[in-house]
Design a protein around this motif. Structure first.
Motif, PDB file in Angstrom:
ATOM      1  N   PRO A   4      -9.077  -8.346   5.355  1.00 45.38           N
ATOM      2  CA  PRO A   4      -8.740  -9.714   5.788  1.00 45.38           C
ATOM      3  C   PRO A   4      -9.482 -10.761   4.976  1.00 45.38           C
ATOM      4  CG  PRO A   4      -9.160  -8.292   7.682  1.00 45.38           C
ATOM      5  CD  PRO A   4      -9.549  -7.499   6.461  1.00 45.38           C
ATOM      6  N   GLY A   5      -8.764 -11.790   4.585  1.00 45.92           N
ATOM      7  CA  GLY A   5      -9.360 -12.891   3.838  1.00 45.92           C
ATOM      8  C   GLY A   5      -9.292 -12.739   2.335  1.00 45.92           C
ATOM      9  N   ILE A   6      -8.942 -11.545   1.824  1.00 48.02           N
ATOM     10  CA  ILE A   6      -8.843 -11.338   0.382  1.00 48.02           C
ATOM     11  C   ILE A   6      -7.482 -11.826  -0.098  1.00 48.02           C
ATOM     12  CG2 ILE A   6      -8.834  -9.632  -1.476  1.00 48.02           C
ATOM     13  CD1 ILE A   6     -11.553 -10.068  -0.307  1.00 48.02           C
ATOM     14  N   GLU A   7      -7.481 -12.721  -1.067  1.00 50.61           N
ATOM     15  CA  GLU A   7      -6.240 -13.242  -1.633  1.00 50.61           C
ATOM     16  C   GLU A   7      -6.356 -13.271  -3.144  1.00 50.61           C
ATOM     17  OE1 GLU A   7      -5.017 -16.953  -0.042  1.00 50.61           O
ATOM     18  OE2 GLU A   7      -4.454 -16.115   1.914  1.00 50.61           O
ATOM     19  N   ALA A  24      -2.461  -6.467  -8.461  1.00 50.64           N
ATOM     20  CA  ALA A  24      -1.021  -6.249  -8.301  1.00 50.64           C
ATOM     21  C   ALA A  24      -0.642  -6.170  -6.823  1.00 50.64           C
ATOM     22  CB  ALA A  24      -0.596  -4.972  -9.022  1.00 50.64           C
ATOM     23  N   LEU A  25      -1.478  -5.518  -6.016  1.00 56.29           N
ATOM     24  CA  LEU A  25      -1.196  -5.429  -4.586  1.00 56.29           C
ATOM     25  C   LEU A  25      -1.275  -6.809  -3.922  1.00 56.29           C
ATOM     26  CD1 LEU A  25      -3.119  -2.165  -3.672  1.00 56.29           C
ATOM     27  CD2 LEU A  25      -0.668  -2.496  -3.651  1.00 56.29           C
ATOM     28  N   LEU A  26      -2.273  -7.595  -4.282  1.00 56.74           N
ATOM     29  CA  LEU A  26      -2.384  -8.943  -3.734  1.00 56.74           C
ATOM     30  C   LEU A  26      -1.210  -9.809  -4.170  1.00 56.74           C
ATOM     31  CD1 LEU A  26      -6.210  -9.516  -4.261  1.00 56.74           C
ATOM     32  CD2 LEU A  26      -5.039  -9.135  -2.093  1.00 56.74           C
ATOM     33  N   PHE A  27      -0.760  -9.620  -5.405  1.00 50.95           N
ATOM     34  CA  PHE A  27       0.407 -10.353  -5.897  1.00 50.95           C
ATOM     35  C   PHE A  27       1.653  -9.971  -5.104  1.00 50.95           C
ATOM     36  CE2 PHE A  27       3.970 -10.456  -9.033  1.00 50.95           C
ATOM     37  CZ  PHE A  27       4.079 -11.830  -9.128  1.00 50.95           C
ATOM     38  N   PHE A  38       0.825  -1.201   0.000  1.00 47.50           N
ATOM     39  CA  PHE A  38       0.000   0.000   0.000  1.00 47.50           C
ATOM     40  C   PHE A  38       0.865   1.259   0.000  1.00 47.50           C
ATOM     41  CE2 PHE A  38      -2.066   3.340   2.542  1.00 47.50           C
ATOM     42  CZ  PHE A  38      -3.145   3.604   1.742  1.00 47.50           C
ATOM     43  N   LEU A  39       1.884   1.296   0.857  1.00 47.73           N
ATOM     44  CA  LEU A  39       2.788   2.448   0.876  1.00 47.73           C
ATOM     45  C   LEU A  39       3.507   2.590  -0.456  1.00 47.73           C
ATOM     46  CD1 LEU A  39       4.368   2.164   4.451  1.00 47.73           C
ATOM     47  CD2 LEU A  39       2.614   3.769   3.669  1.00 47.73           C
ATOM     48  N   LEU A  40       3.866   1.453  -1.030  1.00 51.19           N
ATOM     49  CA  LEU A  40       4.556   1.469  -2.322  1.00 51.19           C
ATOM     50  C   LEU A  40       3.687   2.123  -3.386  1.00 51.19           C
ATOM     51  CD1 LEU A  40       7.342   0.279  -3.104  1.00 51.19           C
ATOM     52  CD2 LEU A  40       6.132  -1.665  -4.066  1.00 51.19           C
ATOM     53  N   LEU A  47      -9.504   0.699  -4.126  1.00 51.21           N
ATOM     54  CA  LEU A  47      -8.934  -0.580  -4.555  1.00 51.21           C
ATOM     55  C   LEU A  47      -7.796  -1.009  -3.646  1.00 51.21           C
ATOM     56  CD1 LEU A  47      -8.947  -0.113  -8.444  1.00 51.21           C
ATOM     57  CD2 LEU A  47     -10.465  -1.549  -7.068  1.00 51.21           C
ATOM     58  N   SER A  48      -6.995  -0.050  -3.183  1.00 48.15           N
ATOM     59  CA  SER A  48      -5.882  -0.386  -2.289  1.00 48.15           C
ATOM     60  C   SER A  48      -6.398  -0.865  -0.944  1.00 48.15           C
ATOM     61  CB  SER A  48      -4.972   0.838  -2.106  1.00 48.15           C
ATOM     62  OG  SER A  48      -4.445   1.267  -3.339  1.00 48.15           O
ATOM     63  N   TYR A  49      -7.409  -0.168  -0.414  1.00 43.01           N
ATOM     64  CA  TYR A  49      -7.982  -0.596   0.872  1.00 43.01           C
ATOM     65  C   TYR A  49      -8.638  -1.971   0.743  1.00 43.01           C
ATOM     66  CZ  TYR A  49      -7.240   4.104   2.719  1.00 43.01           C
ATOM     67  OH  TYR A  49      -6.678   5.268   3.150  1.00 43.01           O
ATOM     68  N   TRP A  50      -9.272  -2.209  -0.379  1.00 42.79           N
ATOM     69  CA  TRP A  50      -9.936  -3.492  -0.571  1.00 42.79           C
ATOM     70  C   TRP A  50      -8.926  -4.641  -0.568  1.00 42.79           C
ATOM     71  CZ3 TRP A  50     -10.565  -6.693  -5.266  1.00 42.79           C
ATOM     72  CH2 TRP A  50     -11.487  -7.718  -5.063  1.00 42.79           C
ATOM     73  N   SER A  51      -7.750  -4.412  -1.147  1.00 41.71           N
ATOM     74  CA  SER A  51      -6.731  -5.464  -1.163  1.00 41.71           C
ATOM     75  C   SER A  51      -6.197  -5.775   0.227  1.00 41.71           C
ATOM     76  CB  SER A  51      -5.565  -5.052  -2.073  1.00 41.71           C
ATOM     77  OG  SER A  51      -4.844  -3.969  -1.508  1.00 41.71           O
ATOM     78  N   MET A  52      -6.381  -4.853   1.191  1.00 40.64           N
ATOM     79  CA  MET A  52      -5.924  -5.079   2.560  1.00 40.64           C
ATOM     80  C   MET A  52      -7.000  -5.701   3.441  1.00 40.64           C
ATOM     81  SD  MET A  52      -3.973  -1.412   2.981  1.00 40.64           S
ATOM     82  CE  MET A  52      -3.400  -1.717   4.644  1.00 40.64           C
TER      83      MET A  52
END
Length: 456
Positions: free
Chosen positions: A373-376, A389-392, A234-236, A366-371
């Motif tokens: 819990p349980g999202i992979e 890309a964040l999940l990757f 997320f910071l990236l 979209l960034s918050y959604w990737s963080m």
């Protein structure tokens, strides 16, 4: 497309941006200032929390089992028998000093001290008045004849009162409730001992989970690692977005403002080559900003085990972090292309900043959604731009034993490549529209919007 012209334009844009002190401060100076600032704020927060005292009033303290410092086992009993006799005595919640027994109220390293205050009244209106006057943060109300009911095998009631919607009271209620639960466990063990039952009589099956095998330090390190795996990508993304926006605005709206866009357009370079040169220069700064921040993170991850040996459990996979940086290249290209497409609409850098706001409205959710819990990374999330890309990246950095989901990688990079292509195409189209490039030359009676020209 002549790549020699593209390289020339890109080098010129990079050189101009490196001469801008604001750009250098944004890329290099701001992260150096912010990371120590975050650490300092965290230290101040912990220090302030330790200095804060949570006062818990105890109403009806004389109704609880009282400490018995002179208690000794019956003469002639052996060690095991003496301990068994002592186990049949109900433990006191409050010690001789009027504070909670240390075994129940042991303060965590980062927790505020919990102080007990014995109250003379047990009337609820008076207790509520003490809470409202902030003389106490929580109140423990012991039911009448609590000790006597315990001796008779009955279940006395212990209530906890607090102030609704107030943070200190909420924290005090949580802390004292945990104290009462630990004390109640010991009371239950005494009741079992009085019936000649083992202390774990109420647990007929022993359940061992993965957490039960770990030490406290290992559990803390695992929680910190799981947090970093989600926070670092997320910071990236946020640093890449920041590092791409301002160069893109300067290369588009800034060129219009300075009057140098016309000089570039009458050069032998084609419009597509101009866009490509600016695109690579913007992607360079976006990726460079991310690289500098990742370098600071790598240093922190590398020295963390040296400064705190308890964290030496592999907080983040360093090879995974390096791979995460390489996986950030498509994101830098996506932000560069999108920022150029939006920046070319603006007549000035100030207006360009306004046009970048919608980009944040898309990136942040979209960034918050990737963080979450349980999202992979799976068959659905691999098609969601940016989030995939964040999940990757999270999966690259995580320390896990299961197989890496390589089957999702083509979809992730294919989606990003499609988005970059569409954004670049949009930027090239805008550079071919004279009414966009030379908006400052339009008459005062004509207005322009993102949805087309209109007359006043």
């Amino acid at each position: 497309m002549r790549w020699s012209i593209v390289r020339l334009i890109a080098a010129r844009e990079v050189r101009d941006q490196l001469r801008d002190r604001r750009t250098l401060f944004l890329i290099l100076g701001l992260p150096i200032l912010m990371y120590p600032l975050f650490v300092g704020v965290g230290i101040l927060f912990v220090t302030a929390l330790k200095e804060k005292k949570l006062v818990v009033g105890v109403a009806g303290a004389d109704r609880l089992p009282q400490p018995k410092p002179d208690l000794t086992p019956t003469p002639g009993l052996g060690g095991a028998a003496a301990r068994a006799q002592l186990m049949r005595v109900y433990p006191p919640l409050l010690g001789e000093n009027g504070q909670f027994a240390p075994r129940y109220a042991a303060d965590a390293p980062d927790a505020a001290p919990l102080l007990a205050r014995v109250l003379d009244t047990a009337e609820e209106p008076e207790l509520r008045a003490l809470l409202d006057a902030r003389q106490v943060d929580a109140v423990v109300v012991v039911a009448p004849d609590a000790a006597a009911k315990l001796e008779r095998g009955e279940r006395p009631e212990v209530r906890v009162l607090g102030r609704d919607g107030e943070e200190n009271s909420k924290l005090a209620v949580q802390r004292v409730t945990a104290v009462l639960h630990r004390w109640a466990d010991d009371v239950k063990a005494v009741k079992f001992a009085r019936k000649n039952l083992p202390p774990d009589f109420d647990r007929p099956v022993e359940i061992r989970d993965p957490q039960s095998e770990k030490t406290t330090e290992k559990k803390v390190a695992d929680e910190l690692r799981d947090m970093l795996v989600k926070v670092i990508p997320f910071l990236l993304v946020m640093w890449m977005l920041t590092g791409s926006i301002y160069p893109a605005i300067d290369m588009t709206a800034g060129e219009k403002e300075r009057g140098t866009m016309e000089t570039l357009l009458i050069s032998p370079a084609e419009r597509t080559e101009i866009v490509a040169g600016k695109f690579f220069a913007t992607a360079f700064f976006g990726f460079g900003t991310a690289m500098w921040n990742v370098l600071l993170m790598v240093v922190a991850v590398a020295i963390a085990p040296l400064l705190a040996p308890t964290l030496g459990y592999g907080l983040v996979s360093l090879p995974g972090l390096i791979a995460c940086v390489l996986a950030a290249v498509p994101l830098a290209m996506l932000f560069a292309a999108t920022a150029l497409s939006l920046g070319i609409f603006a007549r000035s850098t100030k207006e360009g900043n306004y046009y970048m706001v919608p980009l944040f409205f898309v990136v942040l959710p979209l960034s918050y959604w990737s963080m979450t819990p349980g999202i992979e990374l799976d068959g659905f999330t691999r098609w969601v731009p940016l989030a995939n890309a964040l999940l990757f990246q999270q999966r690259l950095m995580s320390v896990r034993q299961d197989a890496f989901p390589w089957q999702h990688v083509p979809a992730v990079f294919g989606t990003l490549a499609l988005c970059v292509t569409v954004a670049l195409w949009a930027a090239v189209q805008q550079f071919h529209r004279e009414n966009v490039l030379f908006r400052e030359t339009q008459g005062a009676g004509r207005k322009w919007s993102l949805f087309g020209k209109k007359s006043s």
